[in-house]
Scaffold this motif. Structure first.
Motif, PDB file in Angstrom:
ATOM      1  N   LEU A   1       0.474  -1.528  -0.094  1.00  6.33           N
ATOM      2  CA  LEU A   1       0.201   0.427   0.267  1.00  6.33           C
ATOM      3  C   LEU A   1       1.213   1.349  -0.121  1.00  6.33           C
ATOM      4  N   PHE A   2       0.310   1.922  -0.291  1.00 13.14           N
ATOM      5  CA  PHE A   2       0.696   3.140  -0.479  1.00 13.14           C
ATOM      6  C   PHE A   2       1.079   4.061   0.591  1.00 13.14           C
ATOM      7  N   GLU A   3       0.275   4.079   1.701  1.00 14.87           N
ATOM      8  CA  GLU A   3       0.870   4.760   3.145  1.00 14.87           C
ATOM      9  C   GLU A   3       1.836   3.873   3.501  1.00 14.87           C
ATOM     10  N   ASP A   4       1.745   1.945   3.502  1.00 15.03           N
ATOM     11  CA  ASP A   4       2.665   1.470   3.988  1.00 15.03           C
ATOM     12  C   ASP A   4       4.338   1.948   3.786  1.00 15.03           C
ATOM     13  N   LEU A   5       4.078   1.992   2.168  1.00 12.85           N
ATOM     14  CA  LEU A   5       5.577   2.305   1.641  1.00 12.85           C
ATOM     15  C   LEU A   5       5.985   3.765   1.967  1.00 12.85           C
ATOM     16  N   MET A   6       5.290   5.330   2.078  1.00 16.30           N
ATOM     17  CA  MET A   6       5.667   5.998   2.874  1.00 16.30           C
ATOM     18  C   MET A   6       6.401   6.240   4.639  1.00 16.30           C
ATOM     19  N   GLU A   7       5.851   5.072   4.954  1.00 19.33           N
ATOM     20  CA  GLU A   7       5.437   4.896   6.431  1.00 19.33           C
ATOM     21  C   GLU A   7       7.062   4.578   6.469  1.00 19.33           C
ATOM     22  N   GLU A   8       7.119   3.225   5.588  1.00 13.14           N
ATOM     23  CA  GLU A   8       8.710   2.903   5.842  1.00 13.14           C
ATOM     24  C   GLU A   8       9.975   3.849   4.887  1.00 13.14           C
ATOM     25  N   LEU A   9       9.224   4.785   4.783  1.00 16.45           N
ATOM     26  CA  LEU A   9      10.692   5.013   4.001  1.00 16.45           C
ATOM     27  C   LEU A   9      10.747   6.458   4.430  1.00 16.45           C
ATOM     28  N   GLY A  10       9.636   6.720   5.838  1.00 17.84           N
ATOM     29  CA  GLY A  10      10.088   7.815   6.786  1.00 17.84           C
ATOM     30  C   GLY A  10       9.583   9.094   6.639  1.00 17.84           C
TER      31      GLY A  10
END
Length: 72
Positions: A62-71
């Motif tokens: 999910l885009f949100e999960d990716l953004m969170e993972e990338l900080g």
């Protein structure tokens, strides 16, 4: 006297032509440039189809999960 190389090239314009050797069987296949280009394109197309199928089998992120993972 005919030139065997010219004979092979002329034959390859009509169809793929095998060059054989006594005892060793088929040694090479001569094809026209057009046949070679079509064969390469077909192989590339198959590779692209396989790569796309492999990509679809990978888990989705999910885009949100990716953004969170990338900080971000």
């Amino acid at each position: 006297m005919t030139n065997p190389q010219s004979d092979y090239i002329a034959a390859a314009q009509r169809e793929p032509t095998e060059i054989t050797s006594r005892g060793a069987g088929r040694r090479a296949v001569v094809v026209s440039p057009e046949f070679y280009d079509r064969a390469l394109q077909a192989l590339e197309d198959q590779a692209n189809v396989r790569a796309a199928a492999d990509a679809r089998r990978k888990p989705r992120i999910l885009f949100e999960d990716l953004m969170e993972e990338l900080g971000l």
